[in-house]
Design an enzyme around this catalytic site. Sequence first.
Site, short mmCIF file in Angstrom:
data_model
loop_
_atom_site.label_atom_id
_atom_site.label_comp_id
_atom_site.label_asym_id
_atom_site.label_seq_id
_atom_site.Cartn_x
_atom_site.Cartn_y
_atom_site.Cartn_z
N GLY A 278 0.79 -1.23 0.00
CA GLY A 278 0.00 0.00 0.00
C GLY A 278 0.82 1.27 0.00
N PRO A 321 5.06 -4.58 -1.12
CG PRO A 321 7.19 -3.76 -1.66
CD PRO A 321 6.48 -4.74 -0.75
CB CYS A 391 -19.10 3.41 -26.41
SG CYS A 391 -18.52 3.07 -28.08
C1 LIG Z 1 -2.99 -5.18 -3.03
C2 LIG Z 1 -2.20 -5.77 -1.95
C3 LIG Z 1 -0.85 -5.47 -1.82
C4 LIG Z 1 -0.14 -4.49 -2.71
O1 LIG Z 1 -0.66 -3.21 -2.62
P1 LIG Z 1 0.15 -1.99 -3.32
O2 LIG Z 1 -0.75 -0.83 -3.10
O3 LIG Z 1 0.28 -2.35 -4.76
O4 LIG Z 1 1.46 -1.89 -2.63
C5 LIG Z 1 -0.13 -6.10 -0.82
N1 LIG Z 1 -0.72 -6.99 0.00
C6 LIG Z 1 -2.03 -7.31 -0.10
C7 LIG Z 1 -2.60 -8.30 0.83
C8 LIG Z 1 -2.81 -6.72 -1.06
O5 LIG Z 1 -4.11 -7.02 -1.15
#
Ligand SMILES: *Cc1c(COP(=O)(O)O)cnc(C)c1O
Length: 463
Positions: A278, A321, A391
């Site tokens: 995240g 990440p 569209c």
């Molecule tokens: C989506 C997700 C990630 C990666 O998220 P990013 O925003 O791309 O870093 C990591 N762990 C889990 C469990 C996720 O669902």
Amino acid sequence: MSRSAHPAGPRHADVLPEGHYTAPATDLNVLDEKVWSRTVTRDDAGALTVGGIEVARLAEEFGTPAYFLDESDFRARCRAWADAFGPDADVFYAGKAFLSRAVVRWLTEEGLNLDVCSGGELATALDAGMPADRIAFHGNNKTVAEIERAVEAGVGRIVLDSFQEIVRVSHIAQRLGTRQRVQIRVTVGVEAHTHEFIATAHEDQKFGIALADGQAAEAVRRALTLDGLELIGIHSHIGSQIFDMAGFEVSARRVVQLLAAVRDEHGVELPEIDLGGGLGIAYTSEDDPREPHEIAKALSDIVTRECEAAGLATPRISVEPGRAIVGPTAFTLYEVGTIKPLEGLRTYVSVDGGMSDNIRTALYDAEYSVALVSRSSDAEPMLVRVVGKHCESGDIVVKDAFLPADLAPGDLIAVPATGAYCRSMASNYNHALRPPVVAVRDGRAHVIVRRETEEDLLRLDVG
Ligand SMILES: *Cc1c(COP(=O)(O)O)cnc(C)c1O
């Protein structure tokens, strides 16, 4: 992000007369290195080059739209994350951001681990030679067949997401004569996006088992009694495109509190915690992401402090990440088609792709920037909205941006930071042919995911 806390500038207004927009302070020909991958630059003639290759040449050879992925930047980011976290922690690249065989090979070579969340991602990872013990398998509704495949392959961990799955994975592992290493994904009551986080009631979601009401403690209790499972730790993922470490702080504290409660009740110290992914990237010049070493230090400080307070040995930390590794490494190259000036409003610039290659703007109001890349221009900035050819009037790629007023059909424009969640979420809407991903490195470019063809489309259409 819809709840973005960017300074409320005119670029976020819905419709304003053109005069109300402040034209960009910087020269439109200057590429902001925050949003472009590392080997992108402009040559003497003003054309953009990546990995030493000029975009017009790339467009000629590979067509548009296309994603160009800066391989040396991807590898450098992998190494930066691995170095920042060091040998006592694990970095798992979240494959859902963008996965292909080449990416799996790069990850394997750079020493990263890999998160997958479907049978298809698992198949890609295994096919391209990622050692199974470096794979983590996620998902809130893994099928029995997917779990069997993962256990058989010997994945390093399955992240358990529900009470049913605790039992299901244990049974499958026992039937296959093994003990599966697992983590339990908990929801810590924190949701974080961009500059803010909310620390209430975010158990209201499909993922994970709530810490609240003792649910997660009950999940641990059950997992510890099952012979098919080796419970190695607790997992928490709190959101996406996060810049503010405060959400991770609350999450880590709550996970450590669970570890302490588990120790008190069972006399077991679970050896690992996973704080998810995240981490945010710069989509526009307004975003200021942190470097991996700052993130690593912040997370490890938090966990160390909380564990000391709880009298626990510091567990092994892992992070996941996706966007922060692949997002900044690619741009999408488009050719400008029709141009429609709306007096006093904005100019609509249509490109040869759209929501089929980048759904993020339509899906959650994501912000992007854009640049004229086939040449430089000294023309005045003009307020544009870059739209696709689909569209839907919501088929917007870049909502508000400035391009030079002499923009013309046939010019090439590029949208940076499209490495994550663009090709992986691409669709065939309007029977669009999904664009190729071209890896560029040291003056060489090669296709790693080829462009779809009409034969590909028709092959599935067996009526
Ligand atoms: C989506 C997700 C990630 C990666 O998220 P990013 O925003 O791309 O870093 C990591 N762990 C889990 C469990 C996720 O669902």
